[in-house]
Scaffold this active site. Structure first.
Site, mmCIF file in Angstrom:
data_model
loop_
_atom_site.group_PDB
_atom_site.id
_atom_site.type_symbol
_atom_site.label_atom_id
_atom_site.label_comp_id
_atom_site.label_asym_id
_atom_site.label_seq_id
_atom_site.Cartn_x
_atom_site.Cartn_y
_atom_site.Cartn_z
ATOM 1 N N ARG A 27 28.807 36.085 43.220
ATOM 2 C CA ARG A 27 29.705 37.058 43.425
ATOM 3 C C ARG A 27 29.758 38.378 42.569
ATOM 4 O O ARG A 27 29.017 38.258 41.387
ATOM 5 C CB ARG A 27 31.093 36.771 43.122
ATOM 6 C CG ARG A 27 31.454 35.526 44.025
ATOM 7 C CD ARG A 27 32.748 34.930 43.899
ATOM 8 N NE ARG A 27 33.796 36.120 44.362
ATOM 9 C CZ ARG A 27 34.107 36.293 45.465
ATOM 10 N NH1 ARG A 27 33.654 35.358 46.682
ATOM 11 N NH2 ARG A 27 34.983 37.182 45.912
ATOM 12 N N CYS A 52 38.763 46.544 49.150
ATOM 13 C CA CYS A 52 37.850 45.215 49.194
ATOM 14 C C CYS A 52 37.724 44.503 50.616
ATOM 15 O O CYS A 52 37.396 44.928 51.414
ATOM 16 C CB CYS A 52 38.129 44.438 48.164
ATOM 17 S SG CYS A 52 37.108 43.190 47.843
ATOM 18 N N HIS A 65 39.828 47.166 42.972
ATOM 19 C CA HIS A 65 41.117 46.765 42.647
ATOM 20 C C HIS A 65 41.653 47.192 41.341
ATOM 21 O O HIS A 65 40.966 47.949 40.715
ATOM 22 C CB HIS A 65 40.977 44.999 42.630
ATOM 23 C CG HIS A 65 40.626 44.286 43.762
ATOM 24 N ND1 HIS A 65 41.466 44.115 44.937
ATOM 25 C CD2 HIS A 65 39.423 43.809 44.025
ATOM 26 C CE1 HIS A 65 40.818 43.547 45.790
ATOM 27 N NE2 HIS A 65 39.623 43.128 45.360
HETATM 28 N N1 GLN Z 1 36.613 37.952 50.514
HETATM 29 C C1 GLN Z 1 35.769 38.900 50.452
HETATM 30 C C2 GLN Z 1 34.615 38.818 49.677
HETATM 31 O O1 GLN Z 1 34.508 37.883 48.574
HETATM 32 C C3 GLN Z 1 36.592 39.996 49.736
HETATM 33 C C4 GLN Z 1 37.336 39.661 48.550
HETATM 34 C C5 GLN Z 1 38.130 40.711 47.761
HETATM 35 O O2 GLN Z 1 39.055 41.202 48.449
HETATM 36 N N2 GLN Z 1 38.399 40.820 46.531
HETATM 37 O O3 GLN Z 1 33.634 39.469 49.654
#
Ligand code: GLN
Length: 244
Positions: A131, A97, A198
């Protein structure tokens, strides 16, 4: 048989560790231990120089934009050349990620552009849109002719777009993947692997942990099998959650 050893270096383990990404390291340690393979874990944090020959696998977890910013600048300043040397000698790099985003050329956050280390031909742009969150399953073909499934969980605001010379890690079966549009997930350049999954990733996909282990140890004869009833159940559960 000579003693075997897996050396893992965790990059920024305190800053880049959301969704318990550290569990990936624990799983590697356990699977080595159960097979009588020695395991050595080192860490490299902000400001630390990186020795490209000191580990078989370099690992970078996910992080919030704020922590990513610190790491992006540090990677560019103190670790970029070493990580390119790791990739050039065929060493393994696994990034999840936020870590994956930093393997590309850049991560655009509004007016600010964070540098990436350019190991993968990709750019990431933080979107104003929602998101990309949820359970995800992808199909990968790490060894020619052998398709397998990785299952996990994604939560990212950034959308990653692969360039012409980049190969995706896999094809999205369920979930969003790199950007929610092109059906691609993650990226792979030789032994450099980036993914949005993840979970943590490896406890839900023990087969992939063993692929990394076998690749790192160049164990062409494979690894001793383990009693994987719990791991298989965790994998099945993650697939079920994603609807695959
Ligand atoms: N900060 C990054 C995003 O929101 C990665 C988030 C994460 O590692 N889950 O895209």
């Amino acid at each position: 048989m000579p003693e075997r050893l897996l050396r893992v270096c965790a990059l920024y383990p305190d800053l880049m560790n959301i969704y318990a990404d550290r569990g990936n390291l624990l799983l590697l340690e356990r699977r080595c231990h159960w097979r009588g393979i020695n395991f050595e874990l080192s860490a490299s944090g902000l400001g630390d120089e990186l020795d490209p020959d000191a580990a078989d696998l370099y690992y970078l977890g996910g992080g919030q934009d704020r922590d990513q910013r610190l790491c992006a600048l540090d990677l560019a300043e103190t670790k970029q050349a070493a990580l390119h040397a790791v990739a050039a000698r065929g060493g393994l790099i696994l990034a999840v990620c936020g870590g994956y985003q930093l393997l590309g050329h850049s991560y655009q956050l509004g007016d600010e552009e964070l540098p990436g280390i350019g190991l993968i031909d990709a750019v990431t742009v933080r979107s104003d849109g929602p998101r990309l969150i949820g359970n995800v399953a992808i199909e990968v073909e790490l060894d020619a002719g052998r398709r397998r499934v990785l299952a996990g969980f994604e939560n990212h605001g950034g959308r990653t777009h692969l360039g012409r010379s980049a190969q995706p890690l896999g094809r999205v079966l369920r979930g969003y993947g790199n950007n929610g549009r092109d059906g691609l997930e993650g990226a792979r350049a030789g032994n450099v692997i980036g993914t949005y999954l993840h979970g943590p990733l490896l406890p839900k996909n023990a087969w992939f942990a063993d692929w990394l282990l076998a690749t790192a140890l160049a164990a062409s004869e494979g690894l001793d099998p383990l009693a994987d009833a719990l791991e298989d159940a965790a994998h099945a559960d993650a697939r079920r959650a994603a609807g695959v």
